[in-house]
Design a protein around this motif. Structure first.
Motif, PDB file in Angstrom:
ATOM      1  N   THR A  14       0.853  -1.191   0.000  1.00  0.00           N
ATOM      2  CA  THR A  14       0.000   0.000   0.000  1.00  0.00           C
ATOM      3  C   THR A  14       0.884   1.234   0.000  1.00  0.00           C
ATOM      4  O   THR A  14       1.792   1.355   0.827  1.00  0.00           O
ATOM      5  N   TRP A  68       0.791   5.689  -0.724  1.00  0.00           N
ATOM      6  CA  TRP A  68       0.022   6.913  -0.955  1.00  0.00           C
ATOM      7  C   TRP A  68       0.675   7.710  -2.077  1.00  0.00           C
ATOM      8  O   TRP A  68       1.826   8.134  -1.959  1.00  0.00           O
ATOM      9  N   THR A 117      -3.954  -1.000  -7.695  1.00  0.00           N
ATOM     10  CA  THR A 117      -5.307  -0.463  -7.839  1.00  0.00           C
ATOM     11  C   THR A 117      -5.436   0.817  -7.028  1.00  0.00           C
ATOM     12  O   THR A 117      -5.121   0.835  -5.830  1.00  0.00           O
ATOM     13  N   ARG A 128      -7.242   3.988  -5.090  1.00  0.00           N
ATOM     14  CA  ARG A 128      -8.401   4.246  -4.247  1.00  0.00           C
ATOM     15  C   ARG A 128      -8.706   5.738  -4.255  1.00  0.00           C
ATOM     16  O   ARG A 128      -7.855   6.559  -4.594  1.00  0.00           O
ATOM     17  N   LYS A 129      -9.907   6.083  -3.834  1.00  0.00           N
ATOM     18  CA  LYS A 129     -10.315   7.484  -3.827  1.00  0.00           C
ATOM     19  C   LYS A 129      -9.480   8.326  -2.869  1.00  0.00           C
ATOM     20  O   LYS A 129      -9.367   9.542  -3.039  1.00  0.00           O
ATOM     21  N   ASN A 130      -8.911   7.696  -1.843  1.00  0.00           N
ATOM     22  CA  ASN A 130      -8.122   8.444  -0.862  1.00  0.00           C
ATOM     23  C   ASN A 130      -6.679   8.667  -1.302  1.00  0.00           C
ATOM     24  O   ASN A 130      -5.858   9.160  -0.528  1.00  0.00           O
ATOM     25  N   GLU A 185      -4.517   6.323  -2.154  1.00  0.00           N
ATOM     26  CA  GLU A 185      -3.666   5.156  -1.936  1.00  0.00           C
ATOM     27  C   GLU A 185      -3.774   4.183  -3.104  1.00  0.00           C
ATOM     28  O   GLU A 185      -4.798   4.115  -3.784  1.00  0.00           O
ATOM     29  N   TRP A 186      -2.702   3.434  -3.299  1.00  0.00           N
ATOM     30  CA  TRP A 186      -2.654   2.391  -4.313  1.00  0.00           C
ATOM     31  C   TRP A 186      -2.312   1.077  -3.613  1.00  0.00           C
ATOM     32  O   TRP A 186      -1.475   1.050  -2.702  1.00  0.00           O
TER      33      TRP A 186
END
Length: 323
Positions: free
Chosen positions: A19, A21, A45, A47-49, A51-52
């Motif tokens: 993970t 950011w 993948t 994320r809206k925040n 993060e990948w």
């Protein structure tokens, strides 16, 4: 139990979950020894925040890796900001097995009014006669009985987060979650703490949060974004960035940066079982110029971050030393 956010490289039975950011990235990939450094084998993948995330079967402890971040026409090969181990300050992140630092020696620090503190530099104290390079954690362990003879009962270790080069006092952190590679591996620092405790010595770690770097600083414009040609997502991008050590003051107002610093403080206390922290130059966390009474230059979010971390330390590790 630690409440450190689960980010970076997290091993599990079938592999490793990564993970990172990188809110301004268009694409992110994990590349490493587990895929032959194939640049496209393991896309992450988003994320809206910001993060990948990627879960990679077969990735294991000891594997080296980096994040490949694409932002427009920029291709950035970045070391994981939360890597617990790196080959060196410009090399690769290494997946660390949390079991390698598991367990602890039960220990209670002395009362504050009985503490006799010895400030210790691993690169000097751990030096063995006739050996090249800086001192090591293993060398420092062998010298611990000397401190007992002096009557010391608390060791304050000068910063040992990964820094540029092999020789430094440590106040130029490049990778704050990784133990300085020239000093030894994470498990060797854990052994240092345990051996100190067996001898009745408390261990306090010096931490640097008033600035990062400035050399070998992978956090700088980490995902390719910046404003005013400054540091990007981990830093202030205006006049508040300026410190005596470079324009690399972390942005204490960003939730992700606050978590980054908070989790680092808790890492030393909860993962390595150190007995406390000594914060370097907190005046430059709470004020741009490090001054009292200069309200126009105060950094309110720096104040509140220190307060929140102190509260969390008291909750997670009651009785921990916080200097």
């Amino acid at each position: 139990m630690s409440s450190i956010k689960v980010k970076g490289a997290q091993l599990h039975k079938k592999g490793c979950r990564f993970t990172v950011w990188a809110p301004h990235a268009d694409e992110v990939y994990v590349v490493g020894t587990f895929n032959g450094w194939d640049k496209t084998a393991h896309p992450m993948t988003g994320r809206k925040n910001g993060e990948w995330v990627a879960d990679i079967a077969g990735a294991k402890a000891g594997n080296e890796y980096r994040y490949r971040i694409l932002n427009g026409d920029q291709e950035l090969m970045r070391i994981d900001p939360r890597a617990r181990r790196v080959t060196d300050s410009t090399g690769n992140a290494i997946i660390r097995d949390p079991k390698s630092i598991a367990g602890m020696v039960p220990f209670t620090p002395p009362p504050m009014n009985e503490m006799i503190i010895y400030e210790l530099h691993i690169g000097t104290f751990g030096k063995e006669e006739g050996e090249d390079g800086p001192g090591t954690l293993s060398g420092a362990i062998r010298h611990l009985p000397y401190l007992c003879e002096l009557g010391v009962n608390v060791i304050e270790i000068m910063p040992l987060a990964e820094f540029a080069g092999g020789y430094s006092w440590g106040y130029n952190p490049a990778h704050i979650f990784a133990v300085e590679s020239d000093y030894g591996r994470p498990r060797e620092f854990r052994k240092f703490v345990d051996e100190a405790h067996k001898l009745g010595l408390s261990v306090v770690v010096d931490v640097v949060y008033n600035h990062f770097g400035p050399d070998d600083l992978q956090l700088w414009q980490f995902d390719g974004w910046s404003k005013n040609d400054m540091g990007g997502i981990y830093f202030y991008n205006d006049w508040r960035a300026k410190t005596p050590w470079g324009h690399t003051r972390p942005d204490y107002g960003r939730p992700q940066v606050r978590d980054f610093i908070r989790d680092n403080a808790l890492m030393w206390l909860c993962e390595y079982s150190v007995d406390g922290l000594r914060w370097d130059m907190t005046s430059y966390i709470r004020n741009v110029h490090g001054r009292d009474g200069d309200t126009g230059s105060d950094i309110h979010e720096g104040w509140t971050l220190m307060q929140e971390i102190t509260h969390e330390i008291r909750k997670q590790r009651p009785g921990a030393i916080n200097i």
